[in-house]
Design an enzyme around this catalytic site. Structure first.
Site, short mmCIF file in Angstrom:
data_model
loop_
_atom_site.label_atom_id
_atom_site.label_comp_id
_atom_site.label_asym_id
_atom_site.label_seq_id
_atom_site.Cartn_x
_atom_site.Cartn_y
_atom_site.Cartn_z
N ARG A 21 88.98 46.20 87.56
CA ARG A 21 87.72 45.51 87.88
C ARG A 21 86.75 45.49 86.70
O ARG A 21 86.55 46.50 86.05
CB ARG A 21 87.05 46.21 89.07
CG ARG A 21 85.62 45.76 89.32
CD ARG A 21 85.13 46.09 90.71
NE ARG A 21 85.00 47.50 91.00
CZ ARG A 21 84.71 47.98 92.21
NH1 ARG A 21 84.55 47.15 93.24
NH2 ARG A 21 84.62 49.27 92.41
N ARG A 55 78.18 53.95 105.68
CA ARG A 55 79.36 54.65 105.21
C ARG A 55 79.58 55.97 105.93
O ARG A 55 80.55 56.67 105.63
CB ARG A 55 79.18 54.97 103.73
CG ARG A 55 80.00 54.10 102.77
CD ARG A 55 79.62 54.56 101.38
NE ARG A 55 80.52 54.23 100.33
CZ ARG A 55 80.45 53.13 99.57
NH1 ARG A 55 79.59 52.20 99.83
NH2 ARG A 55 81.28 52.97 98.57
N ARG A 101 86.93 58.68 96.09
CA ARG A 101 86.23 57.68 96.89
C ARG A 101 87.06 57.26 98.09
O ARG A 101 86.53 57.02 99.18
CB ARG A 101 85.89 56.47 96.01
CG ARG A 101 84.70 56.76 95.10
CD ARG A 101 84.69 55.94 93.83
NE ARG A 101 84.51 54.52 94.05
CZ ARG A 101 84.78 53.59 93.14
NH1 ARG A 101 85.24 53.92 91.96
NH2 ARG A 101 84.57 52.33 93.42
N LYS A 127 84.87 43.68 99.22
CA LYS A 127 83.58 43.47 99.88
C LYS A 127 82.60 42.71 98.98
O LYS A 127 81.95 41.77 99.41
CB LYS A 127 82.96 44.84 100.27
CG LYS A 127 83.87 45.69 101.17
CD LYS A 127 83.22 47.03 101.52
CE LYS A 127 82.96 47.95 100.35
NZ LYS A 127 84.18 48.46 99.68
N ARG A 172 82.51 49.73 85.45
CA ARG A 172 81.76 50.82 86.06
C ARG A 172 82.34 52.17 85.63
O ARG A 172 83.56 52.32 85.59
CB ARG A 172 81.82 50.71 87.59
CG ARG A 172 80.85 49.67 88.13
CD ARG A 172 81.08 49.33 89.57
NE ARG A 172 81.29 50.48 90.44
CZ ARG A 172 81.49 50.39 91.75
NH1 ARG A 172 81.49 49.18 92.34
NH2 ARG A 172 81.68 51.45 92.48
P1 ADP Z 1 82.88 50.24 96.02
O1 ADP Z 1 82.56 48.87 95.49
O2 ADP Z 1 83.96 50.89 95.24
O3 ADP Z 1 83.10 50.23 97.49
P2 ADP Z 1 80.07 50.94 95.92
O4 ADP Z 1 79.56 50.11 94.79
O5 ADP Z 1 79.79 50.47 97.29
O6 ADP Z 1 81.63 51.19 95.71
O7 ADP Z 1 79.51 52.41 95.78
C1 ADP Z 1 79.57 53.14 94.56
C2 ADP Z 1 79.06 54.55 94.80
O8 ADP Z 1 77.70 54.51 95.22
C3 ADP Z 1 79.78 55.32 95.90
O9 ADP Z 1 80.95 55.98 95.43
C4 ADP Z 1 78.70 56.32 96.33
O10 ADP Z 1 78.57 57.38 95.40
C5 ADP Z 1 77.44 55.48 96.24
N1 ADP Z 1 77.13 54.77 97.49
C6 ADP Z 1 77.07 53.42 97.67
N2 ADP Z 1 76.74 53.11 98.93
C7 ADP Z 1 76.58 54.29 99.59
C8 ADP Z 1 76.27 54.63 100.93
N3 ADP Z 1 76.04 53.70 101.87
N4 ADP Z 1 76.19 55.97 101.23
C9 ADP Z 1 76.40 56.91 100.31
N5 ADP Z 1 76.72 56.66 99.04
C10 ADP Z 1 76.81 55.35 98.66
P1 ADP Z 2 84.70 46.26 96.78
O1 ADP Z 2 83.32 45.65 96.68
O2 ADP Z 2 85.21 46.31 98.18
O3 ADP Z 2 84.80 47.57 96.09
P2 ADP Z 2 85.47 44.12 94.92
O4 ADP Z 2 85.04 42.86 95.60
O5 ADP Z 2 84.63 44.61 93.79
O6 ADP Z 2 85.71 45.29 96.01
O7 ADP Z 2 86.97 43.91 94.40
C1 ADP Z 2 87.64 44.92 93.62
C2 ADP Z 2 88.45 44.25 92.52
O8 ADP Z 2 89.57 43.55 93.13
C3 ADP Z 2 87.70 43.19 91.72
O9 ADP Z 2 88.14 43.28 90.37
C4 ADP Z 2 88.08 41.86 92.35
O10 ADP Z 2 88.08 40.80 91.39
C5 ADP Z 2 89.50 42.14 92.87
N1 ADP Z 2 89.78 41.49 94.16
C6 ADP Z 2 88.93 41.28 95.19
N2 ADP Z 2 89.54 40.67 96.23
C7 ADP Z 2 90.83 40.50 95.86
C8 ADP Z 2 92.00 39.93 96.49
N3 ADP Z 2 91.95 39.42 97.74
N4 ADP Z 2 93.15 39.93 95.80
C9 ADP Z 2 93.22 40.47 94.53
N5 ADP Z 2 92.18 41.01 93.89
C10 ADP Z 2 90.99 41.04 94.52
#
Ligand code: ADP
Ligand code: ADP
Ligand code: ZN
Length: 214
Positions: free
Chosen positions: A127, A88, A172, A13, A161
């Site tokens: 990541r 979420r 998660r 994302k 992170r």
């Molecule tokens: P990821 O990139 O792994 O999807 P995020 O960066 O979106 O994770 O979120 C990291 C953490 O922040 C989540 O595990 C949660 O604790 C909190 N968080 C983020 N967005 C939300 C949301 N919309 N509702 C509740 N908690 C959230």
């Molecule tokens: P999210 O925001 O959904 O948690 P991220 O965009 O941070 O996911 O991506 C998670 C990790 O996977 C990052 O280290 C990113 O560079 C890698 N990544 C993202 N998209 C791809 C893909 N299509 N193939 C392989 N690795 C990816």
């Protein structure tokens, strides 16, 4: 145009949001980034959220919805929003509808990044991001062109992170399955969901999203 990027942790994302920001001038609204900024700044919201985030659980619907409301209020009406990591829960999805109406916006697309769960742990544990500009990287799938130097800004400082470890990722993923996946049927009933293969390469996923947005 206002869109939601939906998918479990590590689905891509954030990576795809950055490209939409760059290519289309949209604004990324990532509640995860907003919460991490609050934690770093030590605000009351950050102090409340930190331990919840470290455990991989969800922060309260009220807190994240207030963050989104404030961002929407500050945005120009012609800038499109990319909701990344929000909503979420079913409550958040309902609040988002209210917030969009309040800010004279409507939802055009929900893009579901479908990924294989086994790959997610590897994606998340690999990541890292530039400490200066936030550009996202991955140890094997997406490293900087020159090792140790950010492609975007030239910085040599990177960070990981605290919640990107295997144990927290499992929590998660469970939270996603239990609380986030159930919001999809409601959007499907409105005919605005498109599923994209999130296991394809980063460029291929970007191309699929471009095709959907037109
Ligand atoms: P990821 O990139 O792994 O999807 P995020 O960066 O979106 O994770 O979120 C990291 C953490 O922040 C989540 O595990 C949660 O604790 C909190 N968080 C983020 N967005 C939300 C949301 N919309 N509702 C509740 N908690 C959230
Ligand atoms: P999210 O925001 O959904 O948690 P991220 O965009 O941070 O996911 O991506 C998670 C990790 O996977 C990052 O280290 C990113 O560079 C890698 N990544 C993202 N998209 C791809 C893909 N299509 N193939 C392989 N690795 C990816
Ligand atoms: Zn950088």
């Amino acid at each position: 145009m206002n869109i939601i990027l939906l998918g479990p942790p590590g689905a891509g994302k954030g990576t795809q949001s950055s490209r939409l920001v760059e290519h289309r001038g949209m604004k990324q609204l990532s509640t995860g980034d907003m919460l991490r900024a609050a934690v770093k700044a030590g605000t009351p919201v950050g102090l409340k959220a930190k331990s919840v985030m470290d455990a991989g659980e969800l922060v309260s619907d009220e807190i994240v919805s207030e963050l989104i409301d404030a961002e929407l209020a500050a945005m120009g009406p012609d800038t499109g929003a990319i909701f990344d990591g929000y909503p979420r829960t079913e409550v958040q999805a309902q609040i988002l509808d209210e917030l969009l109406a309040k800010h004279d916006r409507s939802l055009d697309h929900v893009i579901e990044l479908a990924v294989d769960e086994d790959a997610l742990v590897e994606r998340i544990t690999g990541r890292f991001s530039c400490a200066n500009c936030g550009t996202l990287y991955h140890d094997t799938a997406n490293p900087p062109v020159q090792e140790g130097v950010c492609d975007n800004c030239g910085s040599t400082e990177f960070k990981r992170r605290p919640d990107d470890n295997e144990e927290t990722v499992r929590t998660r993923m469970q939270e996603y399955r239990a609380k986030t996946a159930p919001i999809l049927p409601g959007y499907e009933a409105r005919g605005i969901v498109t599923r994209v293969d999130g296991m394809a390469s980063i460029d291929e996923v970007t191309a699929s999203i471009d095709a959907i947005l037109g």
